[in-house]
Write a protein that holds these residues in place. Structure first.
Motif, short mmCIF file in Angstrom:
data_model
loop_
_atom_site.label_atom_id
_atom_site.label_comp_id
_atom_site.label_asym_id
_atom_site.label_seq_id
_atom_site.Cartn_x
_atom_site.Cartn_y
_atom_site.Cartn_z
N HIS A 293 0.84 -1.19 0.00
CA HIS A 293 0.00 0.00 0.00
C HIS A 293 0.88 1.25 0.00
CE1 HIS A 293 -3.38 -2.50 1.99
NE2 HIS A 293 -3.66 -2.32 0.71
N LEU A 294 0.51 2.20 -0.83
CA LEU A 294 1.15 3.51 -0.86
C LEU A 294 0.19 4.53 -0.29
CD1 LEU A 294 2.80 3.79 -4.40
CD2 LEU A 294 4.00 3.82 -2.20
N GLY A 295 0.70 5.40 0.58
CA GLY A 295 -0.15 6.42 1.16
C GLY A 295 0.41 7.81 0.94
N ILE A 296 -0.48 8.78 0.82
CA ILE A 296 -0.09 10.18 0.69
C ILE A 296 -0.61 10.93 1.92
CG2 ILE A 296 -2.16 10.70 -0.69
CD1 ILE A 296 1.20 12.41 -1.26
N SER A 297 0.27 11.68 2.57
CA SER A 297 -0.09 12.38 3.80
C SER A 297 -0.03 13.89 3.58
CB SER A 297 0.86 12.00 4.94
OG SER A 297 0.76 10.63 5.25
N TYR A 298 -0.95 14.58 4.22
CA TYR A 298 -0.99 16.04 4.21
C TYR A 298 -1.04 16.51 5.66
CZ TYR A 298 -2.40 15.44 -0.68
OH TYR A 298 -2.46 15.07 -2.01
N GLN A 299 -0.18 17.46 6.00
CA GLN A 299 -0.14 17.97 7.36
C GLN A 299 -0.65 19.41 7.39
OE1 GLN A 299 2.87 16.03 10.05
NE2 GLN A 299 4.17 16.59 8.33
N PHE A 300 -1.42 19.70 8.43
CA PHE A 300 -2.07 21.01 8.56
C PHE A 300 -1.78 21.60 9.94
CE2 PHE A 300 -4.45 18.37 5.66
CZ PHE A 300 -4.78 19.21 4.62
N ALA A 301 -1.68 22.90 10.00
CA ALA A 301 -1.59 23.60 11.28
C ALA A 301 -3.00 23.83 11.82
CB ALA A 301 -0.87 24.93 11.12
N SER A 302 -3.12 23.82 13.14
CA SER A 302 -4.45 23.88 13.76
C SER A 302 -4.54 25.00 14.79
CB SER A 302 -4.75 22.54 14.45
OG SER A 302 -5.92 22.61 15.22
N SER A 303 -5.72 25.61 14.85
CA SER A 303 -5.98 26.61 15.89
C SER A 303 -6.46 25.96 17.18
CB SER A 303 -7.05 27.60 15.40
OG SER A 303 -8.27 26.92 15.09
N GLU A 304 -6.75 24.68 17.12
CA GLU A 304 -7.23 23.94 18.28
C GLU A 304 -6.11 23.02 18.76
OE1 GLU A 304 -10.51 20.56 18.32
OE2 GLU A 304 -11.45 22.55 18.30
N PRO A 305 -5.92 22.83 20.06
CA PRO A 305 -4.82 22.00 20.56
C PRO A 305 -4.88 20.56 20.02
CG PRO A 305 -5.77 23.28 22.34
CD PRO A 305 -6.69 23.46 21.16
N ARG A 310 1.27 18.88 23.64
CA ARG A 310 1.80 18.13 24.79
C ARG A 310 3.17 17.51 24.49
NH1 ARG A 310 -0.59 14.74 28.95
NH2 ARG A 310 1.11 14.42 30.45
N LEU A 311 3.32 16.98 23.27
CA LEU A 311 4.52 16.19 22.97
C LEU A 311 5.52 16.93 22.09
CD1 LEU A 311 2.85 12.72 22.26
CD2 LEU A 311 3.83 13.57 24.41
N GLY A 312 5.21 18.16 21.70
CA GLY A 312 6.09 18.89 20.81
C GLY A 312 7.19 19.66 21.52
N ARG A 313 7.13 19.75 22.87
CA ARG A 313 8.16 20.44 23.63
C ARG A 313 8.55 19.60 24.84
NH1 ARG A 313 4.91 24.57 21.53
NH2 ARG A 313 6.09 26.28 20.55
N TRP A 314 9.77 19.82 25.33
CA TRP A 314 10.33 18.95 26.36
C TRP A 314 9.53 18.91 27.66
CZ3 TRP A 314 13.00 14.91 25.82
CH2 TRP A 314 13.86 14.76 24.73
N ALA A 376 0.50 23.16 17.31
CA ALA A 376 -0.65 22.31 17.04
C ALA A 376 -0.80 22.00 15.54
CB ALA A 376 -1.93 22.98 17.56
N GLY A 377 -1.06 20.74 15.24
CA GLY A 377 -1.26 20.33 13.86
C GLY A 377 -1.88 18.95 13.79
N PHE A 378 -2.26 18.56 12.60
CA PHE A 378 -2.86 17.23 12.41
C PHE A 378 -2.50 16.72 11.03
CE2 PHE A 378 -5.95 20.40 11.09
CZ PHE A 378 -6.47 19.90 9.90
N LEU A 379 -2.75 15.44 10.83
CA LEU A 379 -2.38 14.77 9.59
C LEU A 379 -3.58 14.04 9.01
CD1 LEU A 379 0.77 12.63 8.91
CD2 LEU A 379 -1.46 11.55 8.68
N LEU A 380 -3.76 14.16 7.71
CA LEU A 380 -4.76 13.39 6.96
C LEU A 380 -4.02 12.59 5.90
CD1 LEU A 380 -7.50 16.14 6.39
CD2 LEU A 380 -7.34 14.49 8.27
N CYS A 381 -4.34 11.32 5.80
CA CYS A 381 -3.64 10.43 4.88
C CYS A 381 -4.64 9.52 4.19
CB CYS A 381 -2.62 9.59 5.65
SG CYS A 381 -1.78 8.29 4.68
N ALA A 382 -4.35 9.14 2.96
CA ALA A 382 -5.19 8.19 2.23
C ALA A 382 -4.32 7.21 1.46
CB ALA A 382 -6.13 8.92 1.27
N GLN A 383 -4.79 5.96 1.39
CA GLN A 383 -4.10 4.94 0.60
C GLN A 383 -5.11 4.20 -0.26
OE1 GLN A 383 -2.54 2.13 3.56
NE2 GLN A 383 -4.21 0.72 3.08
#
Length: 540
Positions: A293-305, A310-314, A376-383
């Protein structure tokens, strides 16, 4: 001379299932051999730790594919488990059985007895489901956790977006419903990864008739007069041979199983002779028919947490680590693949696209591993679910230590190119819903892309989803396959291949669940054949 009734090559998802099933009666002596070492590592046991094992050669073969013309000549990264539990110890823990049509297609391809009704019964025996309230359904060894109460609140937004896109939202895609979007069930128990080693191998290790050799590389299957009689291994700088009274079972995975057969003299004769390997069985399809399976991912910045907050800083990482160590809860106790499902690119089709939605965005470090972004960001992917392109695995050397050549041959058909565009359009549909647009502050302009732009972007950025399969597939004859419907290698007695390489076609979704199902049914066949030998007066 050490002899066993059965020798299993590979302690991955399939090998662990086989070891448990073949030792259960106490009647058979079994040897399980694994190239890797122990899975007792924090990075494996912690559900979100697979980002740490993604490029770790201590537990991962870290294979690289050959330059792929369909992907602009890029060399894809192909992680494969090299550890007790195999890829079930380093995967994303998503559990999806697949679509019923997948298995009807298996039977149509010559895998008689592998239709949906047959495999569904096996799945039901394997599973126990834990609801979010802790109640259990079923009594199988594969623990499926409903982690919705532990998932990040942002994941609910993906479900809202799915409804707005016109897709059904389901409680579980392993039940009556098979199409739609869901919070994924995962192989996690008590906040820890529940691999095939946990579910099957550890109970079997209590039995006197199982021996496990780790850190041992099988270099070849020993073939004498057309019969598989044992294996030759390298362990601690020494060569060892072990012999099988009944069968050798190759369960090294879709990349390493064809490699092992070829090193043993089973495969395309031209390839074997090219590397000076004696041809024991000219079997042209060994290594052929590779699907992934091949997948394509798109990453977006978010105004919502999202999880990035939580995990992006030490400070957040440290607090999440302490929470996990002390309570086995928190963001580290849940896989990052939280929402997924099957949808239709065209209402007239079966579901043919798998969607992944993750409440986190990340970058790629210089070493190739993932790094969580600070904001803050999120990922959408489709295969696309069922590719029609076919690749190949073949040895590049007679040296057992040398990695095999992986030729994915991606997007080599017009159908796959069309489905790549359809996958991009499906993400576009989801990204353009009010639920997602309300929180998206930055990201790719999918809406402004033409079909040509999308296909070009897919070629430049799409990657394997790590579902390699079909390189020793079941079928009717040696002209179209490597094994018969009972997983026996054509023309070589006492030898079977049981793992994802045995799939006649790749299933529509994640392959971990189908591999365990296949191994459980394969074990039943082995035991049935052993009983038949006894009835006919042969040795048990």
């Amino acid at each position: 001379m050490e002899r066993y009734d059965y020798i299993i090559a590979g302690a991955g998802s399939a090998g662990c299932v086989l070891a448990e099933a073949l030792t259960a009666s106490g009647r058979y002596k079994v040897l399980l051999i694994e190239a890797g070492g122990s899975d007792k590592r924090f990075s494996i046991q912690m559900p979100l730790g697979y980002g740490m094992t993604f490029k770790d050669p201590a537990v991962n073969w870290c294979y690289m594919a050959q330059p792929d013309p369909g992907l602009e000549g890029r060399e894809g990264y192909w992680p494969r488990g090299r550890v007790i539990g195999g890829s079930s110890s380093i995967n994303a823990m998503a559990y999806l059985q697949g679509l019923p049509q997948d298995f009807e297609d298996w039977e149509a391809a010559g895998a008689t007895g592998w239709n949906w009704s047959s495999v569904k019964a096996t799945y039901e025996k394997l599973e126990v489901r834990e609801n979010s309230d802790g109640t259990l359904h079923g009594s199988g060894p594969v623990h499926l956790h409903d982690a919705q109460d532990r998932m990040h609140p942002f994941s609910a937004r993906f479900l809202d977006a799915a409804r707005q896109a016109g897709w059904p939202v389901q409680d579980d895609l392993n039940g009556a419903a098979r199409e739609g979007i869901t919070r994924l069930k995962c192989t996690v128990k008590n906040g820890r990864r529940w691999s095939a080693a946990d579910a099957f191998l550890r109970p079997a290790l209590k039995r006197h008739n199982l021996r496990v050799l780790s850190n041992t590389l099988i270099e070849r299957v020993i073939i004498s007069d057309g019969i598989a009689t044992g294996v030759e291994c390298a362990r601690g700088g020494q060569k060892h041979q072990f012999f099988a009274n009944h069968e050798v079972i190759v369960s090294a995975g879709a990349v390493n199983s064809p490699k092992l057969l070829q090193l043993s003299g089973i495969g395309p004769s031209t390839l074997l002779m090219q590397h000076g390997i004696e041809v024991k069985r000219d079997l042209p399809e060994v290594g052929k028919g590779l699907q992934d399976h091949l997948g394509i991912s798109y990453q977006f910045a978010s105004s919502e947490p999202t999880l990035n907050n939580r995990l992006g800083r030490w400070p957040g990482k440290i607090s999440a680590g302490l929470q996990y160590v002390l309570t086995k809860r928190g963001p580290l106790s849940v896989p990052i693949n939280q929402v997924s499902g099957f949808v239709r690119s065209n209402p007239k089709n079966h579901a043919d696209i798998q969607i992944y939605c993750n409440p986190m965005s990340y970058a790629v470090r210089p070493d190739g591993g993932p790094a969580v972004l600070p904001d803050a960001g999120f990922l959408l992917c489709a295969q696309p679910c069922r590719p029609t392109s076919r690749g190949e695995i073949k040895i590049g050397s007679a040296d057992p230590i040398a990695p095999p050549e992986i030729h994915p041959n991606s997007l080599s058909t017009n159908e796959d190119c069309a489905m790549a565009i359809a996958a991009c359009r499906t993400v576009q549909k989801l990204a353009e819903t009010p639920a997602m647009k309300a929180v998206t502050t930055d990201g790719p302009d999918i809406a402004g892309m033409s079909d040509e732009d999308m296909l070009s972007d897919f070629r430049q950025r799409a990657n394997s989803i790590y579902h390699a399969s079909c390189t020793c597939r079941m079928g009717r004859t040696e002209k179209d396959s490597v094994t018969d419907a009972r997983l026996r290698v054509h023309g070589v007695a006492g030898l079977r291949v049981i793992d994802a390489s045995s799939f006649p076609n790749v299933t529509s979704g994640n392959t971990g669940a189908p591999v365990m199902m296949l191994a459980a049914r394969g074990a039943e066949m082995i035991l049935e054949d052993a009983s038949a030998r006894v009835r006919l007066g042969g040795a048990a």
